[in-house]
Design an enzyme around this catalytic site. Structure first.
Site, PDB file in Angstrom:
ATOM      1  N   GLU A  44      27.489  31.849 -57.121  1.00  0.00           N
ATOM      2  CA  GLU A  44      26.094  32.099 -56.757  1.00  0.00           C
ATOM      3  C   GLU A  44      25.506  31.092 -55.785  1.00  0.00           C
ATOM      4  O   GLU A  44      24.342  30.700 -55.918  1.00  0.00           O
ATOM      5  CB  GLU A  44      25.257  32.125 -58.039  1.00  0.00           C
ATOM      6  CG  GLU A  44      25.166  30.793 -58.795  1.00  0.00           C
ATOM      7  CD  GLU A  44      26.234  30.577 -59.830  1.00  0.00           C
ATOM      8  OE1 GLU A  44      26.060  29.691 -60.693  1.00  0.00           O
ATOM      9  OE2 GLU A  44      27.265  31.282 -59.792  1.00  0.00           O
ATOM     10  N   HIS A  51      25.116  40.076 -60.957  1.00  0.00           N
ATOM     11  CA  HIS A  51      25.140  38.816 -61.703  1.00  0.00           C
ATOM     12  C   HIS A  51      24.788  37.639 -60.792  1.00  0.00           C
ATOM     13  O   HIS A  51      23.949  36.793 -61.145  1.00  0.00           O
ATOM     14  CB  HIS A  51      26.526  38.613 -62.318  1.00  0.00           C
ATOM     15  CG  HIS A  51      26.626  37.381 -63.158  1.00  0.00           C
ATOM     16  ND1 HIS A  51      26.313  37.375 -64.508  1.00  0.00           N
ATOM     17  CD2 HIS A  51      26.986  36.106 -62.851  1.00  0.00           C
ATOM     18  CE1 HIS A  51      26.492  36.159 -64.990  1.00  0.00           C
ATOM     19  NE2 HIS A  51      26.904  35.374 -64.007  1.00  0.00           N
ATOM     20  N   GLU A  52      25.408  37.588 -59.606  1.00  0.00           N
ATOM     21  CA  GLU A  52      25.153  36.460 -58.706  1.00  0.00           C
ATOM     22  C   GLU A  52      23.722  36.500 -58.166  1.00  0.00           C
ATOM     23  O   GLU A  52      23.097  35.451 -57.957  1.00  0.00           O
ATOM     24  CB  GLU A  52      26.166  36.455 -57.558  1.00  0.00           C
ATOM     25  CG  GLU A  52      27.628  36.539 -57.977  1.00  0.00           C
ATOM     26  CD  GLU A  52      28.025  35.558 -59.069  1.00  0.00           C
ATOM     27  OE1 GLU A  52      27.385  34.496 -59.204  1.00  0.00           O
ATOM     28  OE2 GLU A  52      28.985  35.851 -59.809  1.00  0.00           O
ATOM     29  N   HIS A  54      21.370  34.959 -60.614  1.00  0.00           N
ATOM     30  CA  HIS A  54      21.413  33.495 -60.576  1.00  0.00           C
ATOM     31  C   HIS A  54      20.385  32.909 -59.594  1.00  0.00           C
ATOM     32  O   HIS A  54      20.045  31.724 -59.714  1.00  0.00           O
ATOM     33  CB  HIS A  54      22.807  33.018 -60.181  1.00  0.00           C
ATOM     34  CG  HIS A  54      23.711  32.774 -61.344  1.00  0.00           C
ATOM     35  ND1 HIS A  54      23.396  31.905 -62.370  1.00  0.00           N
ATOM     36  CD2 HIS A  54      24.947  33.274 -61.633  1.00  0.00           C
ATOM     37  CE1 HIS A  54      24.398  31.877 -63.235  1.00  0.00           C
ATOM     38  NE2 HIS A  54      25.342  32.705 -62.821  1.00  0.00           N
ATOM     39  N   GLU A  84      23.755  30.754 -67.752  1.00  0.00           N
ATOM     40  CA  GLU A  84      24.533  31.986 -67.853  1.00  0.00           C
ATOM     41  C   GLU A  84      23.986  32.999 -68.856  1.00  0.00           C
ATOM     42  O   GLU A  84      24.092  34.210 -68.639  1.00  0.00           O
ATOM     43  CB  GLU A  84      25.986  31.652 -68.177  1.00  0.00           C
ATOM     44  CG  GLU A  84      26.685  30.832 -67.092  1.00  0.00           C
ATOM     45  CD  GLU A  84      26.780  31.564 -65.753  1.00  0.00           C
ATOM     46  OE1 GLU A  84      26.469  32.779 -65.698  1.00  0.00           O
ATOM     47  OE2 GLU A  84      27.176  30.924 -64.768  1.00  0.00           O
ATOM     48  N   ASP A  92      34.691  21.920 -66.740  1.00  0.00           N
ATOM     49  CA  ASP A  92      35.545  23.095 -66.554  1.00  0.00           C
ATOM     50  C   ASP A  92      36.439  23.343 -67.767  1.00  0.00           C
ATOM     51  O   ASP A  92      36.796  24.483 -68.064  1.00  0.00           O
ATOM     52  CB  ASP A  92      36.430  22.913 -65.315  1.00  0.00           C
ATOM     53  CG  ASP A  92      35.656  23.079 -64.016  1.00  0.00           C
ATOM     54  OD1 ASP A  92      34.504  23.541 -64.071  1.00  0.00           O
ATOM     55  OD2 ASP A  92      36.200  22.739 -62.947  1.00  0.00           O
ATOM     56  N   TYR A 138      27.799  32.479 -71.675  1.00  0.00           N
ATOM     57  CA  TYR A 138      27.352  33.756 -71.123  1.00  0.00           C
ATOM     58  C   TYR A 138      26.877  34.696 -72.233  1.00  0.00           C
ATOM     59  O   TYR A 138      25.735  35.169 -72.221  1.00  0.00           O
ATOM     60  CB  TYR A 138      28.505  34.446 -70.368  1.00  0.00           C
ATOM     61  CG  TYR A 138      28.983  33.752 -69.129  1.00  0.00           C
ATOM     62  CD1 TYR A 138      28.677  34.247 -67.864  1.00  0.00           C
ATOM     63  CD2 TYR A 138      29.777  32.614 -69.206  1.00  0.00           C
ATOM     64  CE1 TYR A 138      29.141  33.630 -66.712  1.00  0.00           C
ATOM     65  CE2 TYR A 138      30.252  31.988 -68.070  1.00  0.00           C
ATOM     66  CZ  TYR A 138      29.928  32.496 -66.821  1.00  0.00           C
ATOM     67  OH  TYR A 138      30.387  31.882 -65.682  1.00  0.00           O
TER      68      TYR A 138
END
Length: 428
Positions: free
Chosen positions: A278, A302-303, A306, A325, A383, A391
């Site tokens: 995003e 979705h992006e 954001h 998220e 990460d 999410y």
């Protein structure tokens, strides 16, 4: 067990910077793209502000950067490098001038540096690895803490800066960034290069600074939406993503006017490791979304979401990634409802997401702290903790609140949050 004081501590344990004492507020970048040596070289100039009186140094995150010089307020200075941290890189500390150690004092720090050919934020592709096989390609991916391999920065989502950039590239190369292009100069004394000038006026965390450069072509979808890709791919991308303007309008219906000026989409080479990213003004997407029937365009939804939930309002630390998220999944499914015209699409998407959530909890183990809504990160790479949990568990929390009090009240909370954030940046 992680206690409440640890979970809600505003200190970002994934950053080595002292951003709660002295903070970067604006970054200017002067970069040269060197495809032969696979490096970006040049300068990064931070405009900084003292938050705590008598702070004598400002610290930045870095990773495998070759720093050749530091200038503070136009005077040559020195810097200190801490020992290398296995996950977080190297802390770079610069002395603040004695006359700039009062609260609200402003000073500048300029780093002259070069990235490593193996920088984790930068992917270099030879011409043979591109769709058209005519020129090499470069793109960045900074989330979560890889921006520190792109530039010395306070690499924490709670640190948001405006930024400008002048990027020098070969004349054949189209340069794109997560900002608005102001000008492209072609110097009269060098016919082989061009200088691309960019401006991001909305405060943005370092993980959303993005660059791409290659042989690119674009097709306009609307006055504010443009689809970019390599020439042989761009028409396919423009077709599959032709609904992008309507997606933006649907998001605006549920939130507020789009803040970032442009919403462009860049369809990258297949080596791009995510479905989408995003980056403000310029969403990155994988070409695996190009089905010819627009069936995977929900990734674009979705992006787009954001742009409000994540980019405009951002979690302060990666512990609270669900604030990015979870809200984005809820807004994405609202967009799906408005575009596709029925609750059944929402239900199917939510059920599919819930199945992913159950699978990841089983994978981690039900008692694993990484399955918590607020993730108890230490000094580790975020990460390693990412999954569908922020999410879908975040989404389910919001959906539950909606069933109890109604979504209108939940959005009132968001608007108040955005207002407070805007006021905060107005006075910082």
């Amino acid at each position: 067990m992680t206690g409440k004081a640890d979970i809600y501590n505003e200190v970002d344990t994934t950053s080595l910077s002292n951003c709660l004492e002295a903070v970067s507020t604006h970054i200017h970048l002067d970069w040269n793209i060197d495809y032969d040596n696979r490096t970006l070289s040049g300068k990064a100039t931070h405009t900084c502000k003292v938050l705590v009186a008598n702070t004598n140094t400002i610290s930045f995150d870095s990773s495998a950067l070759s720093i050749t010089g530091v200038v503070v307020d136009d005077k040559k200075s020195t810097f200190a490098s801490a020992d290398l941290h296995a996950d977080l890189g190297t802390k770079i500390s610069v002395v603040i001038p004695e006359n700039k150690r009062n609260i609200d004092s402003i000073f500048t720090v300029t780093f002259e540096y070069c990235t490593s050919p193996n920088a984790t934020a930068i992917q270099w592709a030879d011409a043979a690895a591109t769709a058209d096989k005519t020129h090499p390609y470069v793109y960045t991916q900074c989330q979560a803490i890889h921006a520190r391999s792109l530039l010395p920065c306070q690499d924490s989502p709670g640190v948001k800066t405006t930024y400008t950039a002048n990027v020098t590239a070969p004349i054949w190369c189209t340069v794109l960034m997560s900002a608005v292009c102001e000008n492209i100069e072609k110097p009269s004394n060098n016919k082989d290069i061009s200088i691309h000038k960019w401006n991001q006026k909305v405060p943005t965390p370092a993980y959303l600074i993005a660059l791409a450069g290659g042989s690119l072509k674009s097709i306009d979808i609307s006055p504010r939406v443009r689809i970019w890709s390599e020439p042989s791919v761009v028409e396919k991308a423009a077709y599959d993503f032709s609904g992008t303007e309507e997606f933006v309008k649907a998001a605006e219906y549920y939130t507020c006017p789009y803040e970032w000026g442009r919403y462009d989409v860049l369809c990258l080479p297949p080596s791009f490791p995510y479905g989408g990213m995003e980056n403000p003004c310029l969403t990155f997407v994988t070409p695996t979304l190009l089905t010819g029937d627009k069936s995977l365009a929900d990734v674009i939804m979705h992006e787009i979401a954001h742009s409000w939930t994540g980019n405009l309002v951002t979690n302060q630390t990666w512990n609270h990634f669900y604030l990015n998220e979870g809200w984005t999944m809820r807004l994405q499914r609202k967009i799906e409802y408005r575009i596709k015209g029925g609750i059944e699409h929402q239900k199917l998407s939510a059920q599919s997401g819930f199945n992913h959530l159950k699978d990841d909890i089983t994978l981690f183990g039900e008692t694993n702290p990484l399955t918590s809504l607020v993730c108890p990160l230490g000094d580790q790479d975020p990460d390693d903790s990412f999954s569908s949990v922020p999410y879908e568990k975040g989404f389910n929390l919001l959906y539950y609140l909606e069933t109890i009090i109604g979504m209108c009240y939940v959005y009132v909370y968001v608007y108040v949050y955005v207002l407070c954030l805007c006021l905060f940046f107005a006075f910082v």
